[in-house]
Enzyme design. Sequence first.
Site, PDB file in Angstrom:
ATOM      1  N   GLU A   1      -4.837   0.515  15.968  1.00 45.78           N
ATOM      2  CA  GLU A   1      -6.261   0.811  15.737  1.00 45.78           C
ATOM      3  C   GLU A   1      -7.077   0.603  17.004  1.00 45.78           C
ATOM      4  OE1 GLU A   1      -7.948  -0.893  12.180  1.00 45.78           O
ATOM      5  OE2 GLU A   1      -9.989  -0.346  12.764  1.00 45.78           O
TER       6      GLU A   1
ATOM      7  N   LYS B   1       1.088  -3.918   4.253  1.00 43.07           N
ATOM      8  CA  LYS B   1       0.665  -3.890   5.660  1.00 43.07           C
ATOM      9  C   LYS B   1       0.007  -5.216   6.009  1.00 43.07           C
ATOM     10  CE  LYS B   1      -2.891  -1.201   7.290  1.00 43.07           C
ATOM     11  NZ  LYS B   1      -3.840  -2.214   7.815  1.00 43.07           N
TER      12      LYS B   1
ATOM     13  N   ASP C   1      -2.623  -3.295   1.840  1.00 45.54           N
ATOM     14  CA  ASP C   1      -2.939  -4.349   2.803  1.00 45.54           C
ATOM     15  C   ASP C   1      -2.849  -5.715   2.150  1.00 45.54           C
ATOM     16  OD1 ASP C   1      -3.500  -3.351   5.345  1.00 45.54           O
ATOM     17  OD2 ASP C   1      -5.550  -2.796   4.822  1.00 45.54           O
TER      18      ASP C   1
ATOM     19  N   ASP D   1      -7.610  -2.940   2.988  1.00 47.81           N
ATOM     20  CA  ASP D   1      -8.592  -3.981   2.657  1.00 47.81           C
ATOM     21  C   ASP D   1      -9.991  -3.522   3.066  1.00 47.81           C
ATOM     22  OD1 ASP D   1      -8.206  -4.208   5.365  1.00 47.81           O
ATOM     23  OD2 ASP D   1      -7.842  -6.367   5.377  1.00 47.81           O
ATOM     24  N   SER D   2     -10.085  -2.309   3.640  1.00 54.62           N
ATOM     25  CA  SER D   2     -11.390  -1.669   3.854  1.00 54.62           C
ATOM     26  C   SER D   2     -12.073  -1.418   2.507  1.00 54.62           C
ATOM     27  CB  SER D   2     -11.230  -0.353   4.627  1.00 54.62           C
ATOM     28  OG  SER D   2     -10.216   0.453   4.040  1.00 54.62           O
TER      29      SER D   2
ATOM     30  N   GLU E   1      -1.764  -7.499   9.404  1.00 55.58           N
ATOM     31  CA  GLU E   1      -2.301  -7.438  10.763  1.00 55.58           C
ATOM     32  C   GLU E   1      -1.715  -8.565  11.614  1.00 55.58           C
ATOM     33  OE1 GLU E   1      -6.603  -7.532  10.588  1.00 55.58           O
ATOM     34  OE2 GLU E   1      -6.688  -5.768   9.292  1.00 55.58           O
TER      35      GLU E   1
HETATM   36  O1  KIV Z   1      -8.044  -1.252   5.706  1.00 52.97           O
HETATM   37  C1  KIV Z   1      -7.926  -0.138   6.257  1.00 52.97           C
HETATM   38  O2  KIV Z   1      -8.509   0.863   5.827  1.00 52.97           O
HETATM   39  C2  KIV Z   1      -7.079  -0.045   7.443  1.00 52.97           C
HETATM   40  C3  KIV Z   1      -7.128   1.238   8.215  1.00 52.97           C
HETATM   41  C4  KIV Z   1      -8.363   1.310   9.018  1.00 52.97           C
HETATM   42  C5  KIV Z   1      -5.917   1.430   9.050  1.00 52.97           C
HETATM   43  O3  KIV Z   1      -6.406  -0.956   7.778  1.00 52.97           O
END
Ligand code: KIV
Length: 278
Positions: free
Chosen positions: A196, A127, A97, A58-59, A129
């Site tokens: 992280e 993924k 994510d 989600d980055s 969190e």
């Molecule tokens: O969204 C992302 O890029 C991440 C990484 C920093 C692990 O969750």
Amino acid sequence: MSEDKKGYLASANRKKVTTYRLREMKQQGEKISMLTAYDYSMASVIDQAGIDVILVGDSASNVMAGNVTTLPITVEQMIYHGKSVMNGVKSAMVVIDMPFGSYQGNPYEAVANAVKMMKETQADCLKLEGGKEVIESIKAILNAGIPVMGHLGLMPQSINKYGTYSVRAKESEEAEKLMSDALLLQEIGCCSLVLEKIPAQLAAEVTAALVIPTIGIGAGPYLDGQVLVMQDMLGLNKGFSPRFLRRYANLFDEITTAVRQYVSDVKSSDFPSQEESY
Ligand code: KIV
């Protein structure tokens, strides 16, 4: 056959990386390499270069859309990025994510969003969190047969709660909670865990306590794998240089040089030449 050609063929003939293979890599002491990607072209390059896992993070909210945080990105937008990446990948395991707000509340909604993301992207894993606070959602998603990679330590979707991107779990209370969340995520069936921005010693202890692989970012060397955001490691983002980031290229400068040359060639009528015309 040249070295490059051999390397390319070896990666082209690689077997698909699966959740089973990740566990096997941990058992065999083979480190897991993971990078983010958000589009077809880059996913295709890094897959052929031999990356084990591609994270559609989600980055994307930061590096693709230019938002300050990861919070604004939606399920639909993550699906768009996920599909684009899947179109470019043959061997790497693709993890997507789940975005902020798509799983933190009602577990039924979490499963509905997870199923939609898996159906529409055909990715390999999701993924999420968080630990105990989101455990019912993670259990429900696992019960639907969807593999889940956990994510503890600095969780960017909670940035407004922390108010800072600094290292997490430096104090014993937060470190103990992180360890108990990691064990809980393993117990309910998560296939792997991202850690992280936490102290290297804590990451080492969590990694030793788990049979599932850990993958670190800013968490030191004693993990089963490492992940970086591709734009950061390729040097596209000049203003971002945390201690944990190693830059493997300086694309900002290379692209600037190439674009300046192109602009100059167009303005001087050097491009296109007769040979570049029909
Ligand atoms: O969204 C992302 O890029 C991440 C990484 C920093 C692990 O969750």
